[in-house]
Scaffold this motif. Structure first.
Motif, mmCIF file in Angstrom:
data_model
loop_
_atom_site.group_PDB
_atom_site.id
_atom_site.type_symbol
_atom_site.label_atom_id
_atom_site.label_comp_id
_atom_site.label_asym_id
_atom_site.label_seq_id
_atom_site.Cartn_x
_atom_site.Cartn_y
_atom_site.Cartn_z
ATOM 1 N N THR A 121 -3.385 -1.121 2.792
ATOM 2 C CA THR A 121 -3.645 -1.455 4.062
ATOM 3 C C THR A 121 -4.292 -0.028 4.760
ATOM 4 O O THR A 121 -5.337 -0.084 5.494
ATOM 5 C CB THR A 121 -2.363 -1.874 5.089
ATOM 6 N N MET A 122 -3.514 0.969 4.693
ATOM 7 C CA MET A 122 -4.079 2.207 5.085
ATOM 8 C C MET A 122 -5.507 2.689 4.434
ATOM 9 O O MET A 122 -6.237 3.232 5.110
ATOM 10 C CB MET A 122 -2.980 3.355 5.076
ATOM 11 N N GLN A 123 -5.418 2.789 3.263
ATOM 12 C CA GLN A 123 -6.717 2.963 2.288
ATOM 13 C C GLN A 123 -7.950 2.170 3.098
ATOM 14 O O GLN A 123 -9.031 2.702 3.462
ATOM 15 C CB GLN A 123 -6.393 2.631 0.922
ATOM 16 N N LEU A 124 -7.734 0.907 3.237
ATOM 17 C CA LEU A 124 -8.863 0.032 3.661
ATOM 18 C C LEU A 124 -8.888 0.251 5.106
ATOM 19 O O LEU A 124 -10.153 0.377 5.732
ATOM 20 C CB LEU A 124 -8.461 -1.601 3.470
ATOM 21 N N LYS A 125 -7.985 0.766 6.029
ATOM 22 C CA LYS A 125 -8.486 1.216 7.369
ATOM 23 C C LYS A 125 -9.252 2.454 7.467
ATOM 24 O O LYS A 125 -10.082 2.412 8.293
ATOM 25 C CB LYS A 125 -7.121 1.415 7.861
ATOM 26 N N ALA A 126 -8.727 3.336 6.538
ATOM 27 C CA ALA A 126 -9.709 4.605 6.431
ATOM 28 C C ALA A 126 -11.242 4.383 5.968
ATOM 29 O O ALA A 126 -12.036 4.897 6.766
ATOM 30 C CB ALA A 126 -8.998 5.574 5.642
ATOM 31 N N ILE A 127 -11.278 3.652 4.889
ATOM 32 C CA ILE A 127 -12.465 3.446 4.469
ATOM 33 C C ILE A 127 -13.491 2.545 5.215
ATOM 34 O O ILE A 127 -14.631 2.544 5.359
ATOM 35 C CB ILE A 127 -12.578 2.849 2.945
ATOM 36 N N MET A 176 -8.112 12.264 12.599
ATOM 37 C CA MET A 176 -8.139 12.788 11.305
ATOM 38 C C MET A 176 -9.399 12.400 10.407
ATOM 39 O O MET A 176 -9.845 11.183 10.813
ATOM 40 C CB MET A 176 -6.749 12.159 10.696
ATOM 41 N N GLU A 177 -9.927 13.236 9.630
ATOM 42 C CA GLU A 177 -10.901 12.917 8.695
ATOM 43 C C GLU A 177 -10.468 11.842 7.783
ATOM 44 O O GLU A 177 -9.457 11.884 7.456
ATOM 45 C CB GLU A 177 -11.257 14.124 7.991
ATOM 46 N N LYS A 178 -11.345 11.137 7.322
ATOM 47 C CA LYS A 178 -11.381 10.076 6.369
ATOM 48 C C LYS A 178 -10.918 10.654 5.087
ATOM 49 O O LYS A 178 -9.819 10.049 4.509
ATOM 50 C CB LYS A 178 -12.756 9.227 6.254
ATOM 51 N N SER A 179 -11.302 11.424 4.621
ATOM 52 C CA SER A 179 -11.035 12.258 3.144
ATOM 53 C C SER A 179 -9.549 12.524 3.388
ATOM 54 O O SER A 179 -8.949 12.723 2.421
ATOM 55 C CB SER A 179 -12.056 13.401 2.901
ATOM 56 N N THR A 180 -9.116 13.105 4.473
ATOM 57 C CA THR A 180 -7.782 13.697 4.560
ATOM 58 C C THR A 180 -7.100 12.759 4.454
ATOM 59 O O THR A 180 -6.044 12.710 3.935
ATOM 60 C CB THR A 180 -7.477 14.464 6.096
ATOM 61 N N ILE A 181 -7.134 11.463 5.317
ATOM 62 C CA ILE A 181 -6.454 10.311 5.243
ATOM 63 C C ILE A 181 -6.126 9.787 3.896
ATOM 64 O O ILE A 181 -5.030 9.564 3.154
ATOM 65 C CB ILE A 181 -6.719 9.087 5.966
#
Ligand code: URA
Length: 206
Positions: A109-115, A1-6
């Motif tokens: 946690t998920m924000q940092l994983k994505a970024i 999935m795209e970073k921006s979508t996450i």
């Protein structure tokens, strides 16, 4: 999935979140904002009054100081990502409770994983201890710490610096070192930092 979508999906979830009592007293959730491809993220504690009114992180007096400090290293707030550990304002800005921290934890946690930033600048004691429970802000500020796969750089909270001139001076100096700390972090991402690797104790999945 795209970073921006996450990131957008997480934002939607945060806006609907009722996992702890804070959603009942807060006016607006504050998911975090900024450039999701930034190498640096700044993580504070929890929204204050102005953040709660606007739904945006660091837009009150502490935020103005943060912007000024960013300007000193040729950055603008929209060039980095800024977030908090807690997404809803605790009443009267009281300290977040342990169950509120655990309820909110998966979001960051998920924000940092994505970024996937190279450097996490923690603003204040609370944010430092979230990543590194044994950390001591007076001892560890201004040093690069490896936490799991992340590089953490603790500095004083801008709100504390507004109340104490000496802390403001130290915060300024620590901020001026961010570019060289970033360079160091880029070169030590999978090697050693100043303090032995800390595995993380909050189930952060770091
Ligand atoms: N203090 C914080 O820790 N976070 C904000 O967003 C504002 C003030």
């Amino acid at each position: 999935m795209e970073k921006s979508t996450i990131i957008n999906e997480l934002e939607k979830n945060i806006k609907l979140c009722t996992k702890c009592r804070l959603c009942k007293t807060a006016k607006n959730p504050v998911p975090g904002e900024g450039y999701i491809n930034s190498k640096i993220v700044f993580i504070g504690e929890a929204p204050g009054k102005v953040e709660d009114d606007t739904g945006r992180p660091f837009v009150g007096r502490a935020g103005k100081l943060l912007e000024e400090l960013l300007k000193g290293i040729n950055l603008k707030r929209e060039m980095v990502w800024i977030g908090n550990i807690i997404k809803h304002r605790p009443p009267e800005n009281r300290d977040p409770l342990p169950d509120e921290i655990s309820a909110c934890e998966p979001y960051l946690t998920m924000q940092l994983k994505a970024i996937n930033p190279i450097l996490i600048v923690t603003l204040g004691r609370f944010s430092l201890n979230y990543f590194y429970p044994e950390g001591k802000i007076t001892r560890d500020r201004g040093t690069l710490i490896r936490v799991g796969k992340y590089n953490v750089y603790p500095v004083y909270h801008p709100a504390a610096a507004l109340r104490n001139a000496q802390m403001a001076e130290t915060l300024r100096k620590d901020f001026m070192n961010i570019p060289s700390i970033l360079e160091k972090a880029e070169n030590t991402k999978y090697e050693e930092a100043d303090i032995p690797i800390h595995d993380g104790q909050l189930g952060l999945g770091l």
